[in-house]
Design an enzyme around this catalytic site. Structure first.
Site, PDB file in Angstrom:
ATOM      1  CG  ASP A  73     -12.401  -2.840  10.580  1.00 12.47           C
ATOM      2  OD1 ASP A  73     -12.837  -1.705  10.299  1.00 12.47           O
ATOM      3  OD2 ASP A  73     -11.733  -3.065  11.607  1.00 12.47           O
ATOM      4  CG  ASN A  94      -2.342   0.341   0.877  1.00 12.34           C
ATOM      5  OD1 ASN A  94      -2.745   0.236  -0.271  1.00 12.34           O
ATOM      6  ND2 ASN A  94      -3.119   0.749   1.849  1.00 12.34           N
ATOM      7  CG  ASP A 136      -0.091  -5.462  13.262  1.00  9.80           C
ATOM      8  OD1 ASP A 136      -1.036  -5.955  12.607  1.00  9.80           O
ATOM      9  OD2 ASP A 136      -0.211  -4.420  13.930  1.00  9.80           O
ATOM     10  NE  ARG A 172      -7.915  -4.821   5.597  1.00  7.28           N
ATOM     11  CZ  ARG A 172      -6.914  -5.199   6.389  1.00  7.28           C
ATOM     12  NH1 ARG A 172      -6.570  -6.466   6.438  1.00  7.28           N
ATOM     13  NH2 ARG A 172      -6.277  -4.308   7.117  1.00  7.28           N
TER      14      ARG A 172
END
Length: 919
Positions: free
Chosen positions: A833, A697, A746, A728
C-alpha cells in the site's frame, strides 16, 4: 331304618313330602310380594311427604325442588364458574364475528386493488414495450446518423511485395536518405502491429566479435520485447545488433560492409534495416563511418555531420548497465538541491582544433563577429577564473591525473575511472559538458557518457555547444532537464547558474532522473526506446499492453446472501439503483493516430510516465484537461448526462460527465474462508458494483464443499502463481472497469461509505480515494523517515485495504514501477500500500484523498492479520526509506483535506481533537 327313611323323605311317609314343599314356597312368595308392595307404594309417599314438609318448614314461598329460572340456577355456587365461561365465550364469538366481517371487507378491498394492479401491470407492460420500441428506433436513428457522418472504413490491405524492386536507385548522396525515399512503408501497414525481426548474431561473422556483455544484454531484451517476431516474411523492421568489437579482431570496413550486404533480407540496399551499434565505453570508435549501409538506418552514439541523416538515423545513449537494473541504493537523493560544488568538470583535450588548423584569432576578432575556430582556450581561462575567485566552490580540472581515456580528435577525454567520476558528480549541482571543438562531430560516445553519468546521479548537465545532437533529440524536450549554452556565452555561465531558483533546479533534476531511468538506465529501456522512436516516426500506434490473465478457480454459488443490518443501516438515504442488467464495462479507448500525431511530445516528455515506450493501456486516467475528449478508435467519452436536481433525484443517479459507470471490487485473501464469506455477503445489494475479483493468494485451493454467496453480481476467484501482496495490483483481465475498489477480506465498510467514496473518486479520478489515512514523518535523531499510524489531522497516504484507484495505476505498478520495490514487498510481505501511494504521488504530484472520519475499518472478531505482527511497523519504516532511495526523493505530499458528506454522520471520539473538514 324305616323311620329314618320317613324323615328323609319328608316325614309321615312318601305322601307328606310334596305338600310341605308347596306350602313353604307359597309362604315365601307371599311374603316377598307383600314386602315389595309396601316398598313400592308407601316409600315414595313417605319420601314425598317428608320432602314437602322440609320445603314448607325452610321456605314456604320458595320450594327447593320446584321449577327454577336461569338466574336462580346461577346463584348456585358450583354453577357460577360455568356461567362466567359461557359469557366469555359468547363475547369472544361476537368479537370474532366482527373481525370476520372486517376481514371480509378488507379482502374485498384487496381484491379490488389486485385488479387495479393487474391493470397497471398491463399498462406498464405496454408502456415498456413502447419504450423499447422507442429505444430501438433511437438506436437505429443514431446508427444511421453516425453512418452518415462517418465514412465506412475497412482495414487496409496489407502489402507484402512478392519480389524486390532492384531498379530503385539510391539517392544521389547517402546523406539525403530520409523515410520518404529510403523506407518501404508497404512492409509496415498501420494494422501490422510493427513486427520486428532480429538477426541472430551467432550465424554471422561479425556476431562473434561483439562485446559479450552487450550481446547478452540485447539478446535478453529481444526475448521479452512485444514487437519481435521470428517470421521474417512479415517483418516491418530488420534489426542488426552490433556493439563494441574486439580491437585486434575487428573487421575492416570493406569486410564489415560485405558481411552486412550478405544478410538474407538485405535486398541489395538494406531498406527497412536498423543497425544498432551500442557502446559501453567512451572510447568506442565510429567504425561505421566508412561503411556503406545503403538505405539502412543507424542507431549509435557517435555521429559526424556528414554521416548523420536527421529524421532517419537515431542518436542513442551508451549501454552502461548492460545486464542488470541499476543499484538504486548507490544513486544519491535529489535533495538537498544545492551540493558542495556549484559545477564541476574533468577532462583533457588531446588534440586542439586550433593547432590542427594552425589558425589563431584574437578576442577582438570574436567581438567583431568573426567566430573563432575553437573556443576551448577561452573556456579554460574563464572557468579557471571562476574557480580562483572563490565566489563559489567549483571543481574544474583540464588535465587528468592519470592517463586519459582514448577519444576522438578535438574531443575532451574522460579522466579516471567511472567510480571516481561518479563520486565527484554526486557532490556537484551542475555538470559541465564541453562539446568537441570540431563542429562536424555532432555527438560522440564520450559526450554521451558524460550526459549519462550526470543524469544518473542528479547533476544537472550544462552543455557548452549548441551544435550537439542529444540522444532522441527529435522526441525529447531536453531543455526541461539540460542547459544547452552556446560557447560564446561562457562568460555568462556563472551568472546564469547562480540565478536559477531551487524549485527550478529540483524540477530539472527530477526530469533528468526520469529521462535517465526511462530511456537510458538498462538494456531493456534502450532497446525499447530505439524501437519506439522508429515506430513513432512511421506513425504506427503502440500495441495493447499485456493484461494479467486470470486463472479462475471453479466454485459453487447458490448460498443466498443475507443482509447485514450494519450494512443496510443507511437511514433514509437512497444509495442508488442495484444493477439488474448485465455488468456494464467501462469503454476502452484504444490509442490511434493521436499518439503518433498530436501527443508525441506530451507522451515522450511528461514526467514521469513515458508510456509510449510500453504498449498502451485500454484505460487512461481522465485528468481535468482531458475530460472532454479521449482519442479512441471507437468514439468519444460520453459528456454530460447529469440529471442535476437534488435530494432523491441526485441520490438515485450518478450524473456527472460519466453518467453510467460501475466499479470492481478486488479482494485479496489468504486461507480465511469464513471471514471471506462474511465480507462477500456484506457486498450484497451494493449499487454500481460490476463484479468481485477474489485474489486467492494461497497455494491451497478453497474447500470443495465451500458454498459461495450469491450477491447478484459475478464473483471471480483468481488463482495466483505465488503468495505475493503485489498480486493485489495486477491488472487482471477480469477487471473491466476504470474504477477499482481494493479492499481487504476483513474490512468492514457500510454501503453508504463505499458509495460516497465512489462518488468522490469520480471527481478525482487520478488520485487514490480511501478511508484509513496515514502519514510519514522525519525522525530527526535518526535522520530517517518514519511511518506513523497515529490519529492526525494531516495525512500523506491512504491505505489500499479500503481505497478506490484507477486501473491505469495497476499497469504502472506491475510493469513500469522499478522491480526493486516489488521485490522488497515480497521480501517483507508488507508495504504494497505504501508503494502504491508513492507511485501515484510520484506520477501526479498530488496527495491522496481521505473520505469519512472512520478510525477503524477492520472486522470485529476477525482473526488477526499481518498488521498485528510486532515487526509490522518496523518493516514499514524500512520500506519508506528504501522507496525514497529508489525514487531519489520523497514523493509523498501532506494534505489536511478530508471529504465528508453533509448527510454523513461524523462520529468523533471524545478524546480526539476535532480537525477542520471540508465538505
Amino acid at each position: 331304618m324305616s323311620g329314618y327313611t320317613m324323615l328323609r323323605n319328608g316325614g309321615l311317609g312318601n305322601g307328606g313330602q310334596p305338600w310341605m314343599l308347596r306350602w313353604s314356597s307359597r309362604i315365601r312368595l307371599s311374603w316377598l310380594s307383600f314386602t315389595l308392595f309396601i316398598i313400592l307404594v308407601f316409600f315414595p309417599l313417605i319420601a314425598h311427604y317428608y320432602l314437602t314438609t322440609i320445603d314448607d318448614a325452610n321456605n314456604a314461598g320458595k320450594p327447593i325442588f320446584g321449577p327454577r329460572t336461569v338466574n336462580e340456577l346461577c346463584e348456585v355456587k358450583h354453577v357460577q364458574d360455568l356461567c362466567r365461561i359461557r359469557e366469555s365465550v359468547s363475547e369472544e364469538l361476537l368479537q370474532l364475528e366482527a373481525k370476520r366481517q372486517e376481514l371480509n371487507s378488507e379482502i374485498a378491498k384487496l381484491n379490488l386493488k389486485i385488479e387495479a394492479c393487474k391493470k397497471s401491470i398491463e399498462n406498464a407492460k405496454q408502456d415498456l414495450l413502447q419504450l423499447k420500441n422507442v429505444i430501438s428506433q433511437t438506436e437505429h436513428s443514431y446508427k444511421e446518423l453516425m453512418a452518415q457522418n462517418q465514412p465506412k472504413l475497412s482495414l487496409p490491405i496489407r502489402l507484402l511485395p512478392d519480389k524486390d524492386d532492384v531498379n530503385v536507385p539510391l539517392p544521389k548522396s547517402k546523406r539525403n536518405c530520409r523515410l520518404h525515399n529510403c523506407f518501404d512503408y508497404s512492409r509496415c501497414p498501420l494494422t501490422s502491429g510493427f513486427p520486428v525481426f532480429v538477426y541472430n548474431g551467432d550465424q554471422y561473422p561479425f556476431g562473434s566479435l561483439i562485446d559479450p556483455l552487450i550481446k547478452q544484454a540485447l539478446e535478453a531484451s529481444v526475448r521479452t520485447n512485444v514487437y519481435v517476431t521470428e517470421n521474417a516474411n512479415i517483418a516491418c523492421i530488420y534489426v542488426v545488433l552490433l556493439g563494441e568489437m574486439q580491437e585486434p579482431l575487428m573487421p575492416k570496413p570493406t569486410e564489415l560492409e560485405q558481411q552486412l550486404h550478405s544478410l538474407p533480407y538485405w535486398r541489395t540496399d538494406g531498406h527497412n534495416h536498423l543497425i544498432i551499434n551500442l557502446s559501453r565505453k567512451s572510447e568506442t570508435q565510429n567504425y561505421l563511418y566508412n561503411v556503406s549501409t545503403g538505405r539502412a538506418m543507424i542507431a549509435q552514439s557517435t555521429f559526424y555531420d556528414s554521416q548523420y541523416r536527421p529524421g532517419f538515423d537515431v542518436v542513442v545513449s551508451p549501454l552502461v548497465h548492460a545486464m542488470s537494473e541499476p543499484n538504486f541504493l548507490e544513486i544519491p537523493a535529489q535533495v538537498p538541491v544545492k551540493r558542495k560544488y556549484l559545477f564541476s568538470f574533468q577532462g583533457e583535450k588531446i588534440e586542439s582544433l586550433r593547432s590542427s588548423l594552425q589558425e589563431a584569432r584574437s578576442f577582438e576578432e570574436e567581438m567583431e563577429g568573426n567566430a573563432p575556430a575553437d573556443y576551448d582556450d577561452r573556456i579554460i581561462t574563464t572557468l579557471k577564473a571562476v574557480q580562483d575567485s572563490k565566489l563559489d566552490f567549483v571543481m574544474v580540472e583540464f588535465t587528468c591525473k592519470n592517463q586519459p581515456k582514448a577519444s576522438l580528435p578535438t574531443e575532451w577525454a574522460l579522466c579516471g575511472e567511472r567510480e571516481d567520476r561518479i563520486e565527484l558528480l554526486k557532490q556537484s549541482t551542475f555538470a559541465l559538458i564541453i562539446t568537441p571543438g570540431d563542429s562536424q562531430l555532432i555527438i560522440s560516445a564520450g559526450s554521451a557518457m558524460r550526459l549519462f553519468e550526470a543524469l544518473e546521479v542528479g547533476a544537472i548537465p550544462v552543455i557548452l555547444g549548441e551544435q550537439i545532437q542529444l540522444p532522441y533529440h527529435d522526441m525529447i524536450r531536453w531543455n526541461e532537464a539540460v542547459f544547452i549554452i552556446p560557447k560564446p556565452r561562457i562568460t555568462e555561465v556563472h551568472f546564469l547558474l547562480r540565478s536559477i531558483s531551487d524549485n527550478d533546479l529540483l524540477a530539472m533534476r527530477r526530469q533528468g532522473r526520469f529521462l535517465w531511468e526511462t530511456y537510458f538506465s538498462s538494456s531493456d529501456t534502450v532497446f525499447n526506446t530505439i524501437l519506439a522512436t522508429i515506430r513513432t516516426r512511421i506513425q504506427i500506434p503502440a500495441a495493447p499492453i499485456r493484461e494479467e490473465p486470470a486463472v479462475e478457480i471453479p466454485h459453487r454459488s447458490g448460498k443466498a446472501a443475507g443482509t447485514d443490518p450494519n450494512m443496510a443501516d443507511n437511514g433514509d438515504l437512497d444509495l442508488g439503483p442495484v444493477e439488474t442488467e448485465p455488468p456494464y464495462s467501462s469503454p476502452k479507448y484504444l490509442r490511434n493516430f493521436t499518439l503518433t500525431a498530436t501527443d508525441i511530445y506530451r507522451n515522450w516528455n511528461s514526467a514521469p510516465g513515458p508510456f509510449h515506450l510500453f504498449p498502451h493501456t485500454p484505460f487512461d486516467p481522465v485528468l481535468p484537461s482531458e475530460a472532454k475528449f479521449l482519442g479512441s478508435g471507437t468514439g468519444f467519452r460520453p459528456i454530460g448526462g447529469g440529471a442535476g436536481g437534488s435530494g432523491k433525484e441526485f441520490q438515485a443517479a450518478l450524473g456527472g460527465n460519466v453518467p453510467r459507470e460501475q466499479f470492481t471490487v478486488v479482494m485479496l485473501t489468504y486461507e480465511r474462508e469464513e471471514v471471506l464469506m462474511n465480507s462477500l455477503e456484506r457486498l450484497n445489494g451494493l449499487p454500481y458494483l460490476n463484479k468481485v475479483v477474489v485474489v486467492w493468494n494461497s497455494p491451497k485451493l478453497p474447500s470443495e464443499d465451500l458454498l459461495w454467496p450469491d450477491i447478484g453480481v459475478p464473483i471471480v476467484v483468481v488463482r495466483t502463481e505465488k503468495n505475493s501482496l503485489n498480486n493485489r495490483f495486477l491488472p487482471w483481465d477480469e477487471i473491466e472497469t476504470e474504477a477499482v475498489l481494493s479492499i481487504d477480506d476483513d474490512a468492514h465498510l457500510r454501503h453508504d461509505e463505499i458509495m460516497f467514496g465512489f462518488r468522490v473518486w469520480r471527481e478525482a479520478r487520478d488520485r487514490i480515494v480511501g478511508f484509513p489515512g496515514r502519514y510519514h514523518a522525519w525522525d530527526i535523531p535518526h535522520q530517517s523517515w518514519l511511518y506513523n499510524s497515529n490519529y492526525s489531522c494531516e495525512l500523506s497516504m491512504v491505505l489500499t485495504g479500503a481505497a478506490f484507484f484507477h486501473k491505469y495505476y495497476a499497469y504502472l505498478y506491475s510493469y513500469v514501477m522499478p522491480q526493486a520495490i516489488r521485490d522488497m514487498v515480497d521480501e517483507y510481505i508488507n508495504c504494497e500500500d505504501i508503494a502504491m501511494n508513492f507511485l501515484v504521488s510520484h506520477i501526479t504530484r498530488k496527495p491522496p484523498i481521505k473520505v469519512t472520519s472512520r478510525w477503524t475499518f477492520r472486522c470485529p472478531g476477525c482473526p488477526q492479520a499481518l498488521s498485528h505482527d510486532d515487526s509490522h511497523f518496523h518493516e514499514r519504516h524500512k520500506c519508506i526509506n528504501f522507496f525514497v532511495k529508489v525514487y531519489g526523493y520523497m514523493p509523498l505530499l501532506y494534505t489536511q483535506f478530508r471529504v465528508d458528506s453533509v448527510l454523513f454522520k461524523t462520529r468523533l471520539p471524545h478524546d480526539k481533537t476535532k480537525c477542520f473538514k471540508f465538505i
